[in-house]
Design a protein around this motif. Structure first.
Motif, PDB file in Angstrom:
ATOM      1  N   ALA A  69     -41.862 -75.947  -2.051  1.00  0.00           N
ATOM      2  CA  ALA A  69     -42.901 -75.677  -3.048  1.00  0.00           C
ATOM      3  C   ALA A  69     -43.844 -76.878  -3.085  1.00  0.00           C
ATOM      4  N   ASN A  70     -45.020 -76.701  -3.649  1.00  0.00           N
ATOM      5  CA  ASN A  70     -45.987 -77.803  -3.716  1.00  0.00           C
ATOM      6  C   ASN A  70     -45.682 -78.719  -4.902  1.00  0.00           C
ATOM      7  N   ARG A  71     -44.449 -79.100  -5.024  1.00  0.00           N
ATOM      8  CA  ARG A  71     -44.070 -80.013  -6.092  1.00  0.00           C
ATOM      9  C   ARG A  71     -42.796 -80.763  -5.688  1.00  0.00           C
ATOM     10  N   MET A  72     -42.649 -81.933  -6.323  1.00  0.00           N
ATOM     11  CA  MET A  72     -41.497 -82.784  -6.054  1.00  0.00           C
ATOM     12  C   MET A  72     -40.517 -82.689  -7.227  1.00  0.00           C
ATOM     13  N   LEU A  73     -39.276 -83.046  -6.938  1.00  0.00           N
ATOM     14  CA  LEU A  73     -38.242 -83.107  -7.971  1.00  0.00           C
ATOM     15  C   LEU A  73     -37.641 -84.511  -7.977  1.00  0.00           C
ATOM     16  N   LEU A  74     -37.470 -85.065  -9.154  1.00  0.00           N
ATOM     17  CA  LEU A  74     -36.816 -86.365  -9.273  1.00  0.00           C
ATOM     18  C   LEU A  74     -35.335 -86.202  -8.979  1.00  0.00           C
ATOM     19  N   ALA A  97     -42.148 -64.847  14.692  1.00  0.00           N
ATOM     20  CA  ALA A  97     -42.691 -64.709  13.338  1.00  0.00           C
ATOM     21  C   ALA A  97     -43.110 -66.086  12.862  1.00  0.00           C
ATOM     22  N   MET A  98     -44.235 -66.165  12.163  1.00  0.00           N
ATOM     23  CA  MET A  98     -44.731 -67.432  11.628  1.00  0.00           C
ATOM     24  C   MET A  98     -44.962 -67.277  10.133  1.00  0.00           C
ATOM     25  N   ILE A  99     -44.387 -68.205   9.344  1.00  0.00           N
ATOM     26  CA  ILE A  99     -44.575 -68.199   7.893  1.00  0.00           C
ATOM     27  C   ILE A  99     -45.447 -69.401   7.534  1.00  0.00           C
ATOM     28  N   GLY A 100     -46.532 -69.164   6.817  1.00  0.00           N
ATOM     29  CA  GLY A 100     -47.431 -70.251   6.444  1.00  0.00           C
ATOM     30  C   GLY A 100     -48.119 -69.976   5.128  1.00  0.00           C
ATOM     31  N   ASP A 101     -48.848 -70.989   4.645  1.00  0.00           N
ATOM     32  CA  ASP A 101     -49.540 -70.828   3.366  1.00  0.00           C
ATOM     33  C   ASP A 101     -50.958 -71.385   3.381  1.00  0.00           C
ATOM     34  N   GLY A 102     -51.253 -72.319   4.282  1.00  0.00           N
ATOM     35  CA  GLY A 102     -52.553 -72.981   4.270  1.00  0.00           C
ATOM     36  C   GLY A 102     -53.483 -72.498   5.369  1.00  0.00           C
ATOM     37  N   VAL A 103     -54.744 -72.910   5.264  1.00  0.00           N
ATOM     38  CA  VAL A 103     -55.729 -72.564   6.285  1.00  0.00           C
ATOM     39  C   VAL A 103     -55.298 -73.116   7.642  1.00  0.00           C
ATOM     40  N   ASN A 104     -54.578 -74.242   7.627  1.00  0.00           N
ATOM     41  CA  ASN A 104     -54.123 -74.822   8.886  1.00  0.00           C
ATOM     42  C   ASN A 104     -53.109 -73.944   9.609  1.00  0.00           C
ATOM     43  N   ASP A 105     -52.585 -72.945   8.913  1.00  0.00           N
ATOM     44  CA  ASP A 105     -51.613 -72.030   9.534  1.00  0.00           C
ATOM     45  C   ASP A 105     -52.250 -70.741  10.046  1.00  0.00           C
ATOM     46  N   VAL A 106     -53.542 -70.555   9.792  1.00  0.00           N
ATOM     47  CA  VAL A 106     -54.196 -69.285  10.124  1.00  0.00           C
ATOM     48  C   VAL A 106     -54.111 -68.976  11.614  1.00  0.00           C
ATOM     49  N   ASP A 117     -49.451 -60.281   8.096  1.00  0.00           N
ATOM     50  CA  ASP A 117     -48.934 -58.922   8.140  1.00  0.00           C
ATOM     51  C   ASP A 117     -48.083 -58.615   6.901  1.00  0.00           C
ATOM     52  N   MET A 118     -47.535 -59.670   6.313  1.00  0.00           N
ATOM     53  CA  MET A 118     -46.665 -59.516   5.146  1.00  0.00           C
ATOM     54  C   MET A 118     -46.870 -60.719   4.232  1.00  0.00           C
ATOM     55  N   VAL A 119     -46.860 -60.494   2.919  1.00  0.00           N
ATOM     56  CA  VAL A 119     -47.018 -61.575   1.940  1.00  0.00           C
ATOM     57  C   VAL A 119     -45.779 -61.607   1.058  1.00  0.00           C
ATOM     58  N   LEU A 120     -45.171 -62.793   0.930  1.00  0.00           N
ATOM     59  CA  LEU A 120     -43.982 -62.957   0.095  1.00  0.00           C
ATOM     60  C   LEU A 120     -44.421 -63.200  -1.349  1.00  0.00           C
ATOM     61  N   LEU A 121     -44.175 -62.225  -2.202  1.00  0.00           N
ATOM     62  CA  LEU A 121     -44.562 -62.338  -3.597  1.00  0.00           C
ATOM     63  C   LEU A 121     -43.696 -63.366  -4.306  1.00  0.00           C
ATOM     64  N   ASP A 122     -44.300 -64.071  -5.259  1.00  0.00           N
ATOM     65  CA  ASP A 122     -43.614 -65.136  -6.009  1.00  0.00           C
ATOM     66  C   ASP A 122     -43.140 -66.257  -5.091  1.00  0.00           C
ATOM     67  N   ASP A 123     -43.675 -66.299  -3.851  1.00  0.00           N
ATOM     68  CA  ASP A 123     -43.334 -67.367  -2.894  1.00  0.00           C
ATOM     69  C   ASP A 123     -41.836 -67.454  -2.634  1.00  0.00           C
ATOM     70  N   GLN A 174     -47.514 -66.005  -1.344  1.00  0.00           N
ATOM     71  CA  GLN A 174     -48.475 -65.479  -2.301  1.00  0.00           C
ATOM     72  C   GLN A 174     -49.412 -66.570  -2.817  1.00  0.00           C
ATOM     73  N   SER A 175     -48.892 -67.776  -2.989  1.00  0.00           N
ATOM     74  CA  SER A 175     -49.715 -68.876  -3.513  1.00  0.00           C
ATOM     75  C   SER A 175     -50.565 -69.529  -2.434  1.00  0.00           C
ATOM     76  N   GLY A 176     -50.481 -69.015  -1.205  1.00  0.00           N
ATOM     77  CA  GLY A 176     -51.233 -69.597  -0.108  1.00  0.00           C
ATOM     78  C   GLY A 176     -52.728 -69.338  -0.230  1.00  0.00           C
ATOM     79  N   SER A 177     -53.465 -69.866   0.734  1.00  0.00           N
ATOM     80  CA  SER A 177     -54.918 -69.722   0.714  1.00  0.00           C
ATOM     81  C   SER A 177     -55.316 -68.262   0.922  1.00  0.00           C
ATOM     82  N   ASN A 178     -56.518 -67.952   0.493  1.00  0.00           N
ATOM     83  CA  ASN A 178     -57.059 -66.602   0.660  1.00  0.00           C
ATOM     84  C   ASN A 178     -57.077 -66.200   2.125  1.00  0.00           C
ATOM     85  N   ALA A 179     -57.496 -67.129   2.987  1.00  0.00           N
ATOM     86  CA  ALA A 179     -57.579 -66.831   4.422  1.00  0.00           C
ATOM     87  C   ALA A 179     -56.206 -66.498   4.992  1.00  0.00           C
ATOM     88  N   THR A 180     -55.198 -67.260   4.607  1.00  0.00           N
ATOM     89  CA  THR A 180     -53.850 -67.050   5.134  1.00  0.00           C
ATOM     90  C   THR A 180     -53.280 -65.705   4.694  1.00  0.00           C
TER      91      THR A 180
END
Length: 835
Positions: free
Chosen positions: A303-308, A543-552, A576-582, A565-571
């Motif tokens: 996820a785009n966050r860190m955990l202590l 199969a390739m799983i990505g979220d950013g424009v760099n993965d397009v 072919d498939m979008v994972l809802l709720d990431d 789902q939280s990825g960029s609009n372009a991605t």
């Protein structure tokens, strides 16, 4: 050119005249008319529509309706799928801001992004997005977020001369940069153009199904040509030729495309309930074929966050005291980021007012604050261990050794490590481009943070690995960091390599390294695409799983693209498939559903292909013997009941398990033997009835049958010379159609053996529904054919009880014989070598 001047109006006009302007990207290449024309006038559609027109001219409305419906439905399905894909691709845009501020004629002015020209000086400040590529001319503590480009959430400190990439965001500071690449030349637009390219991807099963359909179509075309030549020689009427053509064309299993489309739609609906949005109809089935799964790290695996994780004291202070100081420090910072937020979430404390502060900068790698409070007095700093190392008091050897050993161990385990240090006195901290100065610091503690894995990521990847699917991570982060995180996700001793190392390799070495390596770090979008395309070229199903424009680019190149789902609009739009709720949770149900779909489509293919091949062989054999054409176009409608309905239901009954069988191999070892063996019985049956009915007619027909035939044919018994020939043909065709329909339904018992007696090609199945369906259809078929309205609709006549008895006996012998053929694998021994 002065940075503070920019272009003049004359220079702007000159650049525009030279074509050096930031033109707006066009929509994806194909127009709506192109898509409609391609599907409406495909080879399959043209053949069906041509026959339909001829049948209408000849007044054969029912046959024309069936032929037209099949052609239109297939054209409509293909058109809707491609229009939806075009709509998604046209929505792709990396840029969020339609206007920018530039320097022109020594003044700042706001213009539309499409008015930019090469050489323009563009202002960047916090919140602005770079819309073209260029060089930084002036910087005041400028920091850029290149997450869209690299996929990594690190903030990049920029100095004069650094490259500014389109698609990146300014998060702090300000500056000016020169537009060096505009329009289609800039980085983000090149990605967008590649993303908007329409590349239909067929699964292996789709290719095999299309091959079988085309094979039967070629057979039908050859048969049609031969029949027309024979008809010309033997003087067939135009109506006889047209009817025969309609029958021969109807042998092609067009209904298989409809069955596949409906199966895909139902599978997509089921997976949507599990948490995945299917954007390409074949995506769920495609997942079944995957043998290599590639994924991005930041935003995809994590996820785009860190955990202590833990705070470890260094020195005499207690863990509680150090954690308390860190909690207050993090809450007192004037600027916060994802790392600071993770520390706040994992600690307690109240914000304090510092006497002075140096805010965090990625260029420095640390922040500092001075406090003059009863519970927190002195100067404190927090940042990367390497960045704060030069400021540590070298006289404290023991603490530094402890710090080095502890930090090294944490880094090897994949944790991100920060140092928290202090100076006893309250000092005045300076600001500036050099980042200020710090006094000699004493280490107080280490802060260990870890990336948060996406929900169900570790469990899902473990299941994929157990299935023999190779897992690979393609990241813009440091390879060692990625490798450590991979271990957290379940990878065992993964081999890691960097993008720069890949770039230095020769093609043969590159391909071998990509095959063997699991972790790829410091990868740019082109290198990610290279890895995926290399694997595809080596016959892997990727199969390739990505979220950013760099993965397009890599998502487009993969056989199956999956976005978060939280990825960029372009991605999301190219996926072919979008994972809802990431969440990865939907992938295993999707894989299970994919197995079910593959098995169901294969079984439907066996039924429909067997019917087509069998009917073709019967036509050839009957014509070679010299008897009348064995089918009327309307009689083919019976196969909708005997084949169409079972084919669809088998896609619902199919088991969600791996079957060790190839579609093409099964066609040779099951479908072809069925077609040939059934043809032999069918032709013999047809010949028998041709002679049997001829004898009966010579002895005279019962009045009830004469009345029925006169009503059906419009001919008069004893008056029209062709009456007897038509009656013979009708009765023979009826019994032939009955035999073929019932034999096809009995074939289901070999596809899904309910008991050991039937298990000569596949093992016994615990699911008895297919067998019950076959028995139910057979009973229904026999009962329904007694209705006059059904007989008239499908061009058949009433079957007397004695004829049903003869048919039952022939079917029993046929069943035992076909079981013998399958049990002793006669087709394999004849057609296939031992290898």
């Amino acid at each position: 050119m002065s940075v503070l001047v920019g272009l003049t109006d004359q220079q702007v006009k000159a650049q525009q005249a030279a074509g050096k302007k930031n033109v707006e990207l066009q929509a994806s290449g194909r127009t709506y008319w192109d898509i409609i024309h391609h599907n409406l006038f495909s080879f399959f559609s043209l053949v069906l529509f041509s026959i339909c027109i001829i049948l209408i001219i000849l007044g054969q409305w029912q046959d024309a309706q069936i032929t037209f419906s099949v052609g239109l439905v297939n054209a409509l399905i293909g058109t809707l799928q491609e229009i939806r894909a075009k709509h998604q691709l046209d929505k792709i845009s990396i840029f969020a801001l339609p206007r920018v501020v530039v320097l022109r004629n020594q003044q700042e002015q706001e213009i539309a992004t499409t008015e930019l020209v090469e050489g323009d000086v563009i202002r960047l400040q916090a919140g602005d997005q770079a819309v073209v590529d260029g060089k930084l001319l002036n910087s005041n503590m400028l920091e850029m977020d290149e997450t869209l480009i690299t996929g990594e959430a690190d903030h990049i400190h920029k100095v004069v001369g650094d490259e500014i990439l389109s698609g990146s965001f300014c998060i702090s500071g300000d500056g000016y940069y020169r537009a060096d690449k505009v329009g289609e030349d800039c980085f983000a637009n090149q990605l967008t153009v590649a993303a908007r390219t329409f590349e239909p991807m067929q699964t292996p099963l789709q290719k095999q199904v299309n091959y079988i359909v085309r094979l039967i179509m070629v057979i039908a075309l050859i048969m049609g040509a031969i029949f027309y030549i024979a008809g010309f020689v033997q003087g067939f009427t135009l109506l006889e030729n047209i009817k025969a053509t309609a029958v021969i064309t109807g042998l092609v299993p067009y209904g298989l495309f409809l069955t596949v489309a409906v199966t895909y739609a139902l599978g997509s609906a089921k997976i949507a309930q599990q948490g995945a949005l299917v954007q390409q109809s074949n995506a769920v089935e495609s997942l079944h074929h995957v043998d290599v799964l590639c994924m991005d790290k930041t935003g995809t695996l994590t996820a785009n966050r860190m955990l202590l994780d833990v705070i470890i004291p260094i020195g005499p202070e207690s863990q509680e005291r150090v954690a308390s100081l860190i909690g207050r420090y993090s809450r007192s910072a004037s600027l916060s980021n994802s790392t600071n937020k993770a520390i706040i979430d994992g600690t307690t404390g109240i914000p304090l007012q510092p006497t002075s502060e140096i805010t965090f900068s990625s260029g420095r790698g640390w922040s500092a604050m001075a406090f003059d409070q009863p519970d927190m007095s002195g100067t404190f700093a927090m940042g990367a261990v390497g960045s704060l190392w030069p400021f540590l008091d070298s006289d404290q050897d023991a603490l530094i050794d402890e710090l080095r050993e502890t930090a090294t161990g944490l880094v090897k385990q994949g944790y991100r490590v920060l140092l928290f240090a202090s100076f006893d006195e309250v000092t005045s901290l300076g600001q500036g481009e050099d980042g200020g100065k710090l006094p000699k610091l004493t280490p107080l503690g280490l802060i260990s943070l870890q990336n948060e894995l996406r929900p169900h990521a570790a469990e899902t990847l473990a299941e994929f690995a157990d299935l023999g699917i190779k897992l690979k991570i393609l990241s813009g982060d440091n390879p060692d960091t990625v490798a450590a995180l991979a271990k957290q996700a379940g990878f065992e001793n993964p081999k890691a390599i960097s993008g720069s190392q890949l770039s230095a390799m020769e093609p043969d070495e590159l391909a071998e390294t990509i095959e063997e390596t699991a972790i790829f770090g410091r990868m740019n979008p082109e290198q990610k695409q290279l890895v995926v395309s290399t694997l595809v070229e080596k016959d892997h199903y990727v199969a390739m799983i990505g979220d950013g424009v760099n993965d397009v680019l890599s998502l487009k190149k993969a056989n199956l693209g999956i976005a978060m789902q939280s990825g960029s609009n372009a991605t999301r739009n190219v996926a072919d498939m979008v994972l809802l709720d990431d969440s990865y949770a939907a992938l295993i149900p999707a894989l299970t559903q994919g197995k079910k779909m593959v098995n169901g489509i294969r079984d439907a293919t066996y039924l429909l292909a067997a019917r087509g091949l069998c009917y073709a062989l019967v036509i050839i054999a009957v014509m070679m013997i010299g008897l009348t054409f064995p089918f009327e176009p309307s009689q083919l409608g019976l196969t909708a009941f005997s084949v169409g309905i079972p084919a669809f239901l088998l896609t619902l009954f199919a088991p969600a398990k791996d079957r060790d069988e190839s579609l093409l191999h099964s066609v040779l070892t099951f479908v072809l033997p069925f077609a040939v063996f059934t043809m032999l019985f069918a032709v013999g049956f047809y010949v028998y009835y041709d002679f049997e009915i001829t004898d009966e007619i010579s002895d005279g027909l019962p009045d009830r049958l004469v009345e029925r035939f006169e009503e059906t044919t419009g001919l008069v018994y004893g008056v029209d010379a062709e009456f007897e020939e038509v009656v013979i043909t009708f009765i023979s065709q009826t019994n032939l159609s009955n035999f073929l329909s019932l034999a096809t339904m009995l074939m289901i018992l070999f596809l899904y053996p309910p008991f050991q007696f039937f298990a000569v090609w596949r093992p016994v199945t615990p699911d008895k529904r297919p067998a019950l369906m076959a028995i139910g259809l057979i009973i229904t078929y026999v009962l329904v054919l007694e209705l006059n309205v059904i007989q008239d609709r499908f061009g058949i006549v009433e079957t007397p009880e004695w004829a049903w008895g003869v048919l039952a006996g022939v079917l029993a012998v046929w069943f035992i014989g076909f079981r013998f053929v399958l049990k002793f694998k006669l087709a394999e021994k004849i057609l296939l070598s031992e290898d």
